[in-house]
Design an enzyme around this catalytic site. Structure first.
Site, PDB file in Angstrom:
ATOM      1  N   ASN A 144      20.106  92.690  -1.217  1.00 34.99           N
ATOM      2  CA  ASN A 144      20.778  91.420  -1.459  1.00 34.99           C
ATOM      3  C   ASN A 144      21.461  90.993  -0.171  1.00 34.99           C
ATOM      4  OD1 ASN A 144      22.297  89.244  -2.260  1.00 34.99           O
ATOM      5  ND2 ASN A 144      23.679  90.405  -3.598  1.00 34.99           N
ATOM      6  N   LYS A 168      22.992  88.360   0.528  1.00 28.07           N
ATOM      7  CA  LYS A 168      24.178  87.524   0.272  1.00 28.07           C
ATOM      8  C   LYS A 168      24.148  86.313   1.219  1.00 28.07           C
ATOM      9  CE  LYS A 168      26.586  91.439  -1.714  1.00 28.07           C
ATOM     10  NZ  LYS A 168      27.851  92.195  -1.903  1.00 28.07           N
ATOM     11  N   HIS A 196      25.894  88.368 -10.604  1.00 26.92           N
ATOM     12  CA  HIS A 196      26.542  89.215  -9.595  1.00 26.92           C
ATOM     13  C   HIS A 196      28.057  88.990  -9.676  1.00 26.92           C
ATOM     14  CE1 HIS A 196      27.757  90.939  -5.785  1.00 26.92           C
ATOM     15  NE2 HIS A 196      26.589  91.525  -5.736  1.00 26.92           N
ATOM     16  N   GLU A 247      30.213  88.684  -7.534  1.00 21.16           N
ATOM     17  CA  GLU A 247      30.726  87.655  -6.618  1.00 21.16           C
ATOM     18  C   GLU A 247      30.520  86.253  -7.183  1.00 21.16           C
ATOM     19  OE1 GLU A 247      29.912  90.651  -2.894  1.00 21.16           O
ATOM     20  OE2 GLU A 247      28.503  89.020  -3.308  1.00 21.16           O
ATOM     21  N   GLU A 257      27.129  97.748 -10.910  1.00 18.80           N
ATOM     22  CA  GLU A 257      27.834  97.630  -9.633  1.00 18.80           C
ATOM     23  C   GLU A 257      29.335  97.624  -9.872  1.00 18.80           C
ATOM     24  OE1 GLU A 257      26.395  94.111  -7.463  1.00 18.80           O
ATOM     25  OE2 GLU A 257      25.087  95.545  -6.512  1.00 18.80           O
ATOM     26  N   GLY A 298      31.061  96.548  -1.039  1.00 14.43           N
ATOM     27  CA  GLY A 298      31.541  96.144   0.274  1.00 14.43           C
ATOM     28  C   GLY A 298      32.674  96.974   0.821  1.00 14.43           C
ATOM     29  N   SER A 330      28.097  99.915  -2.056  1.00 16.88           N
ATOM     30  CA  SER A 330      28.197 100.746  -0.848  1.00 16.88           C
ATOM     31  C   SER A 330      27.126 101.814  -0.731  1.00 16.88           C
ATOM     32  CB  SER A 330      29.603 101.368  -0.752  1.00 16.88           C
ATOM     33  OG  SER A 330      30.568 100.353  -0.569  1.00 16.88           O
TER      34      SER A 330
HETATM   35  O1  LIG Z   1      24.380  93.171  -4.326  1.00 20.07           O
HETATM   36  C1  LIG Z   1      24.787  94.145  -3.680  1.00 20.07           C
HETATM   37  C2  LIG Z   1      26.083  94.745  -4.035  1.00 20.07           C
HETATM   38  O2  LIG Z   1      27.054  93.736  -4.101  1.00 20.07           O
HETATM   39  C3  LIG Z   1      26.494  95.887  -3.133  1.00 20.07           C
HETATM   40  O3  LIG Z   1      26.920  95.400  -1.888  1.00 20.07           O
HETATM   41  P1  LIG Z   1      27.273  96.523  -0.766  1.00 20.07           P
HETATM   42  O4  LIG Z   1      26.050  97.406  -0.632  1.00 20.07           O
HETATM   43  O5  LIG Z   1      27.574  95.727   0.483  1.00 20.07           O
HETATM   44  O6  LIG Z   1      28.475  97.295  -1.299  1.00 20.07           O
END
Ligand SMILES: O=C[C@H](O)COP(=O)(O)O
Length: 246
Positions: free
Chosen positions: A9, A11, A94, A96, A161, A167, A206
Site C-alpha cells: 500500500n 499510500k 483502511h 487512515e 491492522e 507506521g 510495521s
Molecule cells: O496499509 C498498510 C498499513 O497501514 C501498514 O503500514 P506500515 O507498514 O507503514 O506500518
C-alpha cells in the site's frame, strides 16, 4: 497452506519518476517462486503502472473506491473505473480513511459489494486502537468490525491492522498476532460458516524485512499488507521472499 499474498500500500507517495523506478525494480527483482503480489499506487499512478505490469505476475490494486458506480461524488473513483484501468484488488476501510473521513462499517460493506460487482477483490481492513487493546476491548471491537464491514457472501480478503502498529516501526508481537488471528478465524466461521474458513487474513502494521519471516510463519497469517516498506524495492522484495519461504 495456500499461497500467501503480499500487498504493498503506497499510500499518498510516489512521483511518476519514483513510480517508474520502483515498479521496474519490483518487476525485474520478483523471485521465481513468488507468492501473489499486489501493489496499490495512488490513483494518479494507476494508468502509468498498469502497462509496466503487463508481462509480470504482479497485480494492480487501488487504495479505495466509492460505493456507487457513478454520480455526483466529487473527488471519488468508482469500482468500474478502477476495473477499466486493469485494477484487480481494492483496499477498503483502511484505518487512515476510517479516521480521516469518518468512514463507517456500513460504508465499507457497501463499497465491498460494489467492488465485487465490478470484479475486484476487496481487501477489508480492521484494527483496534492502542486504548482498546490496553483495555482488553480489542476482540469486541474487531468482532463488530467483522460483522459490520463484511457483506453477506464475502469472498475477499481481511487485513488485520492494529492501528497502534501502523507506521510506528513496532509491529504487534507474534503472540498478539497469533491470538488475534485465531479469534478472527472463529468470528469469520461464526458469520460465514464453512466459507469463513477460506477467507484469507493478512497482517499489517510495521511489517519489514526484519520481521517478515516471523510474522508470515504465524498460523492463519495468509500474507501481509505493507505500507512504508513497500516503497523500497529491496525491502518489499525481501518480504515477498519471506512469504515464499513461509
Ligand atoms: O496499509 C498498510 C498499513 O497501514 C501498514 O503500514 P506500515 O507498514 O507503514 O506500518
Amino acid at each position: 497452506m495456500s499461497r500467501q499474498i503480499i500487498v504493498g500500500n503506497w499510500k499518498m507517495n510516489g512521483t511518476r519518476q519514483d513510480t517508474q523506478v520502483l515498479v521496474e525494480a519490483l518487476v525485474n527483482g520478483l523471485p521465481a517462486s513468488a507468492p501473489d503480489v499486489v501493489i496499490c499506487p495512488p490513483f494518479t499512478q494507476l494508468a502509468l503502472v498498469q502497462p509496466a505490469l503487463a508481462s509480470s505476475p504482479i497485480c494492480l490494486g487501488a487504495q479505495d473506491c466509492h460505493k456507487d458506480v457513478s454520480g455526483a461524488h466529487t473527488g471519488d473513483i468508482s469500482a468500474p473505473m478502477l476495473s477499466e484501468l486493469g485494477v484487480s484488488y481494492v483496499i477498503l476501510g483502511h484505518s487512515e480513511r476510517r479516521q480521516e473521513h469518518g468512514e463507517l462499517d456500513e460504508t465499507v460493506r457497501e463499497k465491498a459489494v460494489a467492488a465485487t460487482k465490478a470484479g475486484l477483490t476487496p481487501i477489508i481492513c480492521i484494527g483496534e486502537t492502542e486504548d482498546q487493546r490496553e483495555s482488553g476491548e480489542h476482540e469486541d471491537v474487531l468482532g463488530w468490525q467483522i460483522k459490520g464491514s463484511l457483506p453477506d457472501g464475502f469472498a475477499g480478503i481481511v487485513a488485520y491492522e492494529p492501528i497502534w502498529a501502523i507506521g510506528t516501526g513496532l509491529a504487534a508481537t507474534t503472540d498478539q498476532i497469533a491470538q488475534t488471528m485465531a479469534f478472527l478465524r472463529a468470528e469469520l466461521v461464526r458469520q460465514f460458516g464453512e466459507a469463513g474458513k477460506a477467507i484469507k487474513i493478512l497482517y499489517g502494521g510495521s511489517v519489514n524485512a526484519g520481521n517478515a519471516v516471523s510474522v508470515l510463519s504465524i498460523p492463519e497469517v495468509a500474507g501481509a499488507l505493507v505500507g512504508g516498506a513497500s516503497l523500497k524495492a529491496d525491502a518489499f522484495l525481501s518480504i515477498v521472499s519471506a512469504a515464499s519461504a513461509a
